[in-house]
Design a protein around this motif. Structure first.
Motif, PDB file in Angstrom:
ATOM      1  N   LEU A   6     -11.523 154.566 -53.638  1.00 54.40           N
ATOM      2  CA  LEU A   6     -11.165 153.946 -52.503  1.00 54.40           C
ATOM      3  C   LEU A   6     -11.568 151.994 -52.518  1.00 54.40           C
ATOM      4  CD1 LEU A   6     -12.378 156.459 -49.905  1.00 54.40           C
ATOM      5  CD2 LEU A   6     -10.079 155.952 -50.764  1.00 54.40           C
ATOM      6  N   ASN A   7     -11.855 151.988 -53.686  1.00 51.64           N
ATOM      7  CA  ASN A   7     -11.987 150.189 -53.762  1.00 51.64           C
ATOM      8  C   ASN A   7     -10.829 149.718 -53.686  1.00 51.64           C
ATOM      9  OD1 ASN A   7     -12.325 151.790 -56.383  1.00 51.64           O
ATOM     10  ND2 ASN A   7     -12.398 149.546 -56.904  1.00 51.64           N
ATOM     11  N   LYS A   8     -10.628 148.243 -53.669  1.00 54.66           N
ATOM     12  CA  LYS A   8      -9.473 147.611 -53.732  1.00 54.66           C
ATOM     13  C   LYS A   8      -8.801 147.853 -52.504  1.00 54.66           C
ATOM     14  CE  LYS A   8      -8.675 147.064 -58.657  1.00 54.66           C
ATOM     15  NZ  LYS A   8      -7.759 147.048 -59.719  1.00 54.66           N
ATOM     16  N   CYS A   9      -9.536 147.977 -51.164  1.00 53.70           N
ATOM     17  CA  CYS A   9      -9.052 148.224 -50.100  1.00 53.70           C
ATOM     18  C   CYS A   9      -9.108 147.018 -49.207  1.00 53.70           C
ATOM     19  CB  CYS A   9      -9.889 149.434 -49.481  1.00 53.70           C
ATOM     20  SG  CYS A   9     -11.584 149.156 -49.212  1.00 53.70           S
ATOM     21  N   ASP A  10      -8.497 147.220 -48.118  1.00 53.57           N
ATOM     22  CA  ASP A  10      -8.645 146.201 -46.648  1.00 53.57           C
ATOM     23  C   ASP A  10      -9.816 147.014 -45.945  1.00 53.57           C
ATOM     24  OD1 ASP A  10      -8.462 144.757 -44.782  1.00 53.57           O
ATOM     25  OD2 ASP A  10      -6.673 145.672 -43.824  1.00 53.57           O
ATOM     26  N   MET A  11     -10.857 145.997 -46.213  1.00 54.72           N
ATOM     27  CA  MET A  11     -12.194 146.265 -45.446  1.00 54.72           C
ATOM     28  C   MET A  11     -12.200 145.458 -43.906  1.00 54.72           C
ATOM     29  SD  MET A  11     -16.214 146.773 -46.073  1.00 54.72           S
ATOM     30  CE  MET A  11     -15.914 148.540 -46.903  1.00 54.72           C
ATOM     31  N   ARG A  12     -12.093 145.858 -42.640  1.00 55.24           N
ATOM     32  CA  ARG A  12     -12.539 145.114 -41.552  1.00 55.24           C
ATOM     33  C   ARG A  12     -13.862 145.044 -41.336  1.00 55.24           C
ATOM     34  NH1 ARG A  12      -8.655 148.888 -39.174  1.00 55.24           N
ATOM     35  NH2 ARG A  12      -6.556 148.510 -39.625  1.00 55.24           N
ATOM     36  N   PHE A  13     -14.295 143.831 -41.235  1.00 56.23           N
ATOM     37  CA  PHE A  13     -15.496 143.325 -40.749  1.00 56.23           C
ATOM     38  C   PHE A  13     -15.350 142.994 -39.239  1.00 56.23           C
ATOM     39  CE2 PHE A  13     -15.471 143.069 -45.273  1.00 56.23           C
ATOM     40  CZ  PHE A  13     -16.720 143.434 -45.704  1.00 56.23           C
ATOM     41  N   GLY A  14     -16.548 143.325 -38.569  1.00 60.05           N
ATOM     42  CA  GLY A  14     -16.902 142.875 -36.936  1.00 60.05           C
ATOM     43  C   GLY A  14     -17.225 141.349 -36.981  1.00 60.05           C
TER      44      GLY A  14
END
Length: 279
Positions: free
Chosen positions: A125-133
């Motif tokens: 699941l790496n190389k993902c779009d991670m949403r940060f708050g």
């Protein structure tokens, strides 16, 4: 690209989880071995152990964070993945008893980033779009994160991926995540987030992150000791055991022994006093 919501346990990242559904939601739990910090609810403690696949004795974060994540799962109607790396004590040992501080802020890396990065890598699941708050007024934090991106647009992380024949860890640098900041894009500030959670039934701690975070000012830490004496004592104990300090200017034993001239209240402090672990 797979989307991941990084959940810290605070209202802001919870708001992201509630309003920007992702393929996966993930939370990293800080664990300690000290029985003085034992989580008070045995049944819930077992639930946490089952979720992380490791023994859970307690945490030096506010215990309320456990209920936050459990409540949030129910509210958003999606399972939140819980991960946890080595205990805080064992990480300190790997650092030869050198405690995290302003010069070496390794606590966030080892207890938050590494466990999440390892889980994502192991599950493809790496190389993902991670949403940060990061809220609309936190563009400096986003800029700092963006500056870490490589030429492919990903933040890199070095994680262990097994053992060599001699028993030493085998390390690999991976493309971790491509960070995104939906609250900045949509102009969402703290007041909107606080208003949103007023009647939603999700329990939150007054302040997030580790109770004795070295980032916090001494008077704030004294207030933390009043509210969480056992957890603050854990920090003082680490200084005594290692002979090192979290804060160069003052020991935690001295902070605990402070006799403030005025009564301290939570409302006397704000987020700038409380610190953050960068996730």
């Amino acid at each position: 690209m797979t989307t991941i919501n990084s959940i810290s346990g605070g209202k802001t990242s919870a708001y992201v989880a509630a309003n920007y559904p992702a393929d996966h939601d993930i939370f990293a739990l800080v664990r300690v071995e000290d029985e003085k910090c034992k989580f008070p609810d045995r049944k819930v403690s077992q639930m946490v152990s089952d979720k992380i696949g490791k023994d859970f004795i307690g945490t030096v974060e506010d215990d309320a964070i456990i209920y936050t994540i459990l409540d949030l799962e129910q509210y958003i109607g999606r399972e939140i993945t819980w991960v946890s790396g080595d205990t805080f004590e064992s990480i300190i040992k790997t650092k030869s008893d050198y405690l995290p501080n302003k010069i070496a802020r390794y606590c966030t890396t080892y207890m938050k980033t590494y466990p999440i990065a390892s889980y994502l890598y192991e599950n493809g699941l790496n190389k993902c779009d991670m949403r940060f708050g990061y809220r609309a007024n936190e563009q400096k934090r986003a800029k700092s994160m963006n500056e870490k991106k490589n030429e492919n647009g990903f933040v890199e992380v070095k994680i262990t991926v097994g053992k060599h024949k001699n028993g030493n860890n085998k390390w690999k640098t991976i493309d971790y995540v491509s960070p995104s900041y939906p609250l900045i894009s949509d102009g969402i500030f703290k007041d909107t987030i606080n208003e949103y959670w007023k009647d939603k039934g999700v329990r939150f701690a007054k302040f997030n992150n580790c109770v004795g975070c070295w980032w916090r000012n001494p008077m704030f830490l004294k207030m933390m000791h009043i509210s969480h004496p056992n957890k603050m004592q854990w920090f003082a104990d680490q200084e005594e055991k290692t002979g090192n300090r979290f804060k160069t200017e003052v020991s935690y034993k001295e902070i605990i022994n402070y006799k403030p001239q005025a009564v301290l209240f939570e409302d006397d402090f704000n987020e700038c006093d409380s610190g953050y672990c960068g996730l």
